[in-house]
Design an enzyme around this catalytic site. Structure first.
Site, mmCIF file in Angstrom:
data_model
loop_
_atom_site.group_PDB
_atom_site.id
_atom_site.type_symbol
_atom_site.label_atom_id
_atom_site.label_comp_id
_atom_site.label_asym_id
_atom_site.label_seq_id
_atom_site.Cartn_x
_atom_site.Cartn_y
_atom_site.Cartn_z
ATOM 1 N N CYS A 151 0.978 -1.163 -0.188
ATOM 2 C CA CYS A 151 0.117 0.030 -0.097
ATOM 3 C C CYS A 151 0.942 1.524 0.152
ATOM 4 O O CYS A 151 0.530 2.456 -0.056
ATOM 5 C CB CYS A 151 -1.011 0.033 1.264
ATOM 6 S SG CYS A 151 -2.114 -1.230 1.116
ATOM 7 N N CYS A 205 -13.786 0.000 7.149
ATOM 8 C CA CYS A 205 -12.819 -0.723 6.047
ATOM 9 C C CYS A 205 -12.388 0.223 4.914
ATOM 10 O O CYS A 205 -13.401 0.753 4.456
ATOM 11 C CB CYS A 205 -13.189 -2.327 5.571
ATOM 12 S SG CYS A 205 -13.586 -3.289 6.949
ATOM 13 N N SER A 206 -11.404 0.214 4.501
ATOM 14 C CA SER A 206 -10.963 0.867 3.169
ATOM 15 C C SER A 206 -12.126 0.486 2.209
ATOM 16 O O SER A 206 -11.865 -0.841 2.074
ATOM 17 C CB SER A 206 -9.480 0.946 2.961
ATOM 18 O OG SER A 206 -9.075 -0.522 2.938
ATOM 19 N N HIS A 263 -9.622 3.340 -1.363
ATOM 20 C CA HIS A 263 -8.101 3.066 -1.509
ATOM 21 C C HIS A 263 -7.597 2.177 -2.798
ATOM 22 O O HIS A 263 -7.571 0.984 -2.513
ATOM 23 C CB HIS A 263 -7.898 2.057 -0.291
ATOM 24 C CG HIS A 263 -6.512 1.615 0.321
ATOM 25 N ND1 HIS A 263 -5.427 2.315 -0.258
ATOM 26 C CD2 HIS A 263 -6.133 0.784 0.911
ATOM 27 C CE1 HIS A 263 -4.338 1.727 -0.057
ATOM 28 N NE2 HIS A 263 -4.773 0.755 0.898
#
Lengths: 130, 401
Positions: B82, B219-220, B349
């Site tokens: 990430c 959550c992303s 994301h």
């Protein structure tokens, strides 16, 4: 009694099931996987050490959504076993925040994971409250 | 003395679902947007660094060149979980800083809409005859049998570990849900966010539980998107137009770290120490402290992660992340606004784009171009990402004098 095999090679079965770690001979860092060298000091000599079977739950989650084929819910956590951290499921308890508490005392317990075509049982481990 | 490096142009695409575009479409949209924003052309670029984590190995940099300019410059295709976007940016920065390039282009792109869980593979049926294999001598899959490999579960434990270490006496689940409530509220002002719906605490806590204490909106968000930045050296910037100079944003610090070995770091990923190290180095390099930050975009891949990074980035007293959050400091009208873009939980994301998109957000505020969500008078901001494995990128950005 059926023939048994541990789920992972760092679980020792028998009368007193326990975990073993590779301990770096020079710095004392502990690892559960096959090692090429030490991630802490780059040393290459290791000895096998027994990990205490009792510990304290220092982090957990209750997994409700996992990859296909993985039964849910289950409690995954990290147990501090006398200074050695161990990844494991918390078992033999209801998987909810009322029964699973940060800091609670837990101890190693084994369970049957499955049986192969030759009748050999794979034995896994988790930690249960006591 | 190495040169200062500046962001000359930067662009992010709308994050969300782009069914009609492939990763190359999105990457070129971001790259051309950044070049236009900078007022320069592909032929000016001396280096291209590109990342697309799910397509690592496919040569995203060359694919972009084939659409917008095969100028023969060196391409670095980077992959760092990430932190891939931050790594691409830092690669371009290093080239300029080293004097090898006047200008550099960094691009990150991902298509993830509908991707679901990104770790913890589907469990196949166990072997017919148990045979130990792999580094743990396992005879069957261990995900779900020895802890969890899923990201929501891993980061849930990271947040819970913090509450254990610092003896939080309040409601754990609600605390984390309130962090998510903040970021979803912030997202309503960001037209490029994947999700812009304000969510009540009740809605967040009542949504689908993924890994306690993270429900789905905590959550992303997997989504499609790209971001790109053009960087330039100090000496070249001085020869450019007044407008280019006034909109340029100084990269006061560009840091990348990995996790140093500590007990337990191979049991549960330690996202703390490498972030602390990166922040410390970044503050030293920039000559600023956390008290100087007007806004922070940090890696809230899960609500449970945001909390620990307040502490890791030094935004609060050591051990004081819960009090800091509960003081309201991280809301957009607070002392240190965090994730005014909506964060990964609502902005989304798209992995490799994230480390440049958070820099884009900071730049917009420093340039005074952030529209309805402008943090007034913003002069200094920090962008942070972390990729498990692990890698941490921290960039500190300063408004042009």
């Amino acid at each position: 009694m059926a023939k048994q095999i541990p789920l992972v090679d760092y679980l020792v079965l028998g009368d007193a099931p326990h975990l073993v770690a590779h301990e770096c001979a020079s710095c004392g860092a502990r690892f559960f996987d096959r090692r090429n060298a030490c991630a802490s000091c780059s040393g290459t000599k290791f000895k096998s050490v027994d990990v205490p079977t009792e510990g304290e739950l220092k982090a957990y989650t209750i997994v409700s959504f996992a990859a296909p084929g993985v039964p849910v819910p289950f409690v995954a956590g990290v147990i501090d076993c006398g200074g050695t951290s161990v990844r494991a499921n918390v078992i033999n308890t209801d998987p909810d925040p009322e029964h699973v508490k940060l800091g609670m005392k837990v101890r190693l317990a084994t369970n049957v994971v499955g049986t192969d075509d030759e009748g050999t049982e794979a034995i896994g481990f988790g930690f249960e409250p006591y | 003395m190495a040169e200062n490096v500046w962001i000359l142009g930067i662009h992010m695409t709308k994050f969300g679902k782009h069914p009609d575009k492939d990763t190359v479409d999105l990457a070129t949209e971001a790259a051309m947007g950044a070049l236009n924003d900078a007022g320069v052309q592909m032929k000016d670029m001396g280096i291209l660094a590109a990342g697309s984590l799910m397509g690592a190995g496919l040569g995203m940099g060359q694919s972009i060149q084939k659409q917008i300019g095969q100028t023969g410059i060196p391409v670095y295709n980077v992959a760092n979980a990430c932190a891939t976007g931050a790594t691409a940016l830092r690669t371009a920065v290093m080239s300029v800083k080293a004097g090898e390039s006047d200008y550099g282009l960094a691009v990150g792109v991902e298509k993830l809409a509908g991707a679901g869980l990104l770790a913890g593979g589907a469990r196949k049926s166990d072997e017919n005859v148990f045979t130990p294999s792999g580094r743990y001598g396992a005879v069957a899959p261990v995900d779900g049998r020895i802890g969890t490999e899923t990201m929501p579960g891993v980061f849930a434990q990271i947040g819970m570990e913090y509450l254990h270490e610092h003896e939080y006496g309040g409601e754990q689940f609600e605390l984390f849900a309130r962090i998510s409530e903040k970021n979803h509220a912030h997202s309503t002002l960001n037209p490029l966010a994947a999700y812009t719906k304000k969510m009540s605490l009740e809605e967040i806590m009542g949504d689908v539980m993924i890994a306690y204490p993270n429900t789905r909106p905590m959550c992303s968000a997997n989504c499609d998107g790209a971001a790109a930045a053009v960087v330039v050296s100090d000496s070249v910037l001085k020869k450019l137009s007044k407008e280019q100079q006034s909109r340029a944003v100084k990269i006061a610090a560009s840091i990348l770290t990995t996790d140093p070995w500590e007990e337990a770091c191979q049991v549960l990923p330690n996202v703390n120490t490498l972030t602390r190290n990166a922040a410390k180095q970044a503050y030293e390099q920039a000559g600023v402290g956390p008290e100087d930050l007007d806004l922070v975009e940090l890696h809230d891949c899960f609500a449970t992660a945001e909390l620990v990074h307040y502490d890791n980035l030094g935004l609060c007293e050591p051990g004081g992340a819960t009090d800091f959050f509960e003081s309201g400091a991280t809301w957009r009208d607070g002392k240190t606004p965090v994730n005014v873009s909506g964060g990964l939980e609502s902005k989304g994301h798209p992995i490799a784009a994230t480390g440049i998109a958070n820099v884009w957000e900071i730049c917009h505020h420093l340039r005074g171009e952030a529209g309805d969500r402008q943090i007034e008078g913003a002069k200094v901001g920090l962008a942070h990402v972390i990729g498990l494995g692990s890698a941490c990128g921290v960039h500190i950005l300063e408004k042009a004098a």
